[in-house]
Enzyme design. Structure first.
Site, PDB file in Angstrom:
ATOM      1  N   ASP A  65       1.025  -1.313  -0.151  1.00 32.08           N
ATOM      2  CA  ASP A  65       0.191   0.186  -0.545  1.00 32.08           C
ATOM      3  C   ASP A  65       0.858   1.383  -0.100  1.00 32.08           C
ATOM      4  O   ASP A  65       0.120   2.266  -0.243  1.00 32.08           O
ATOM      5  CB  ASP A  65      -0.766   0.123   1.530  1.00 32.08           C
ATOM      6  CG  ASP A  65       0.079  -0.572   2.368  1.00 32.08           C
ATOM      7  OD1 ASP A  65      -0.577  -0.906   3.502  1.00 32.08           O
ATOM      8  OD2 ASP A  65       1.086   0.204   2.288  1.00 32.08           O
TER       9      ASP A  65
ATOM     10  N   HIS B  39       6.888  -7.334  -1.058  1.00 31.26           N
ATOM     11  CA  HIS B  39       5.558  -7.996  -2.358  1.00 31.26           C
ATOM     12  C   HIS B  39       4.972  -7.089  -2.960  1.00 31.26           C
ATOM     13  O   HIS B  39       4.425  -6.959  -3.369  1.00 31.26           O
ATOM     14  CB  HIS B  39       3.933  -8.477  -1.559  1.00 31.26           C
ATOM     15  CG  HIS B  39       4.561  -9.597  -0.563  1.00 31.26           C
ATOM     16  ND1 HIS B  39       3.971 -10.089   0.346  1.00 31.26           N
ATOM     17  CD2 HIS B  39       5.644 -11.032  -0.508  1.00 31.26           C
ATOM     18  CE1 HIS B  39       4.462 -11.105   0.679  1.00 31.26           C
ATOM     19  NE2 HIS B  39       5.371 -11.721   0.099  1.00 31.26           N
TER      20      HIS B  39
ATOM     21  N   CYS C  94       6.581  -2.712 -22.990  1.00 30.90           N
ATOM     22  CA  CYS C  94       7.521  -2.007 -23.229  1.00 30.90           C
ATOM     23  C   CYS C  94       8.404  -1.084 -22.320  1.00 30.90           C
ATOM     24  O   CYS C  94       8.912  -0.739 -22.150  1.00 30.90           O
ATOM     25  CB  CYS C  94       6.835  -0.473 -23.902  1.00 30.90           C
ATOM     26  SG  CYS C  94       5.706   0.222 -23.651  1.00 30.90           S
TER      27      CYS C  94
ATOM     28  N   SER D 259       0.393 -12.995  10.074  1.00 32.60           N
ATOM     29  CA  SER D 259      -0.505 -13.734  10.426  1.00 32.60           C
ATOM     30  C   SER D 259       1.662 -15.322   9.998  1.00 32.60           C
ATOM     31  O   SER D 259       1.644 -15.735  11.165  1.00 32.60           O
ATOM     32  CB  SER D 259      -1.609 -14.812   9.374  1.00 32.60           C
ATOM     33  OG  SER D 259      -0.558 -14.546   7.629  1.00 32.60           O
TER      34      SER D 259
END
Ligand code: APR
Length: 243
Positions: free
Chosen positions: A105, A120, A131, A193
């Site tokens: 985020d 990630h 391109c 987790s």
């Protein structure tokens, strides 16, 4: 301040090279759903369809509908929470060495954090597979309002900057995360987790190299038994209390 938070404050005061490892629980208080557990994103969207590279390369409409209906509106609206600002403060104190995040985020950077390792990827960068042109999240959203899946000006297909299941993590990020985990004296897990690898291998690398391990997470994790301190509570509340 209860005893366990007092001991966390003491460990932070005694440490000089701290790594913060954040997961979806850290951004939950910014209004972004976590993935697992009750009401988690993966209970609404099957990750094997909506966040899988092989499905994406065959038919990307699943992912782009997920982006249009869920990811973009929520992340667009989200703001850093007190937990993000507490880590910026810890960085300014010279004690925070690196932030390793699984989050896509960009809220750490929006809060002013530097030295963020995004394991990630990020949803804020979208790339053309032909391109290589890079689009922002807003630009991609404008394109997909016209057509879905969105196309690059070169006619090529766009791919999110986030790592989809089945895709290798960015090697430079993994290498930097491993180096940081090996060289810290305190490793703090915040809102994860700890079930997704190779990201979840970092706490054990840190512990093996002599660091103290602290886990702040509402639910128990598979690494609680090797941790020096476990606090089942809110990351932003506890960090704001101790920093
Ligand atoms: N404070 C502390 N912990 C919290 C909070 C909070 N406010 N809210 C939720 N949690 C905890 C939950 O108890 C849960 O264990 O955060 C954890 C979030 O776990 P996941 O949803 O599994 O998220 P994460 O660990 O980041 O997932 C890892 O999996 O789906 C992939 O790529 C995705 O990066 C993600 C990876």
């Amino acid at each position: 301040m209860d005893e366990v938070v007092k001991s966390l404050k003491k460990i932070i005061n005694e440490s000089n090279k701290i790594v913060a490892f954040t997961g979806a629980g850290f951004s939950a208080e910014s209004g972004i759903s976590t993935f697992r557990g009750a009401g988690g994103l993966w209970s609404k969207y099957d990750p094997n369809i909506y966040a899988n590279i092989n499905v994406f390369l065959q038919d990307s409409t699943y992912y782009w509908n997920f982006f249009k209906d869920e990811r973009y509106p929520v992340i667009k609206k989200a703001k850093p929470n007190p937990g993000h600002y507490a880590l910026v403060k810890l960085e300014k104190s010279g004690k925070l060495y690196r932030v390793i995040t699984q989050n896509i985020d960009g809220l750490h950077q929006e809060a002013g954090q530097t030295g963020v390792i995004e394991l990630h990827g990020s949803t804020r960068k979208i790339n053309c597979l032909s391109c290589g042109k890079v689009y922002s999240m807003d630009e991609a959203y404008k394109l997909l309002e016209k057509e879905l899946p969105p196309k690059c000006s070169c006619g090529g297909n766009l791919k999110p900057g986030t790592i989809l299941f089945g895709e290798p993590l960015p090697q430079d990020a993994v290498d930097m995360a491993k180096i940081a985990s090996k060289n810290c004296d305190l490793f703090i897990v915040l809102g994860s987790s700890l079930v997704v690898f190779p990201a979840a291998s970092m706490p054990r690398i840190a512990k093996k190299n002599g660091a103290k391990l602290v886990i702040i997470n509402i639910d128990p994790t598979p690494f609680d038994e090797i941790a020096d301190i476990v606090i089942n509570g809110s990351t932003s509340k506890i960090l704001s209390e101790v920093i």
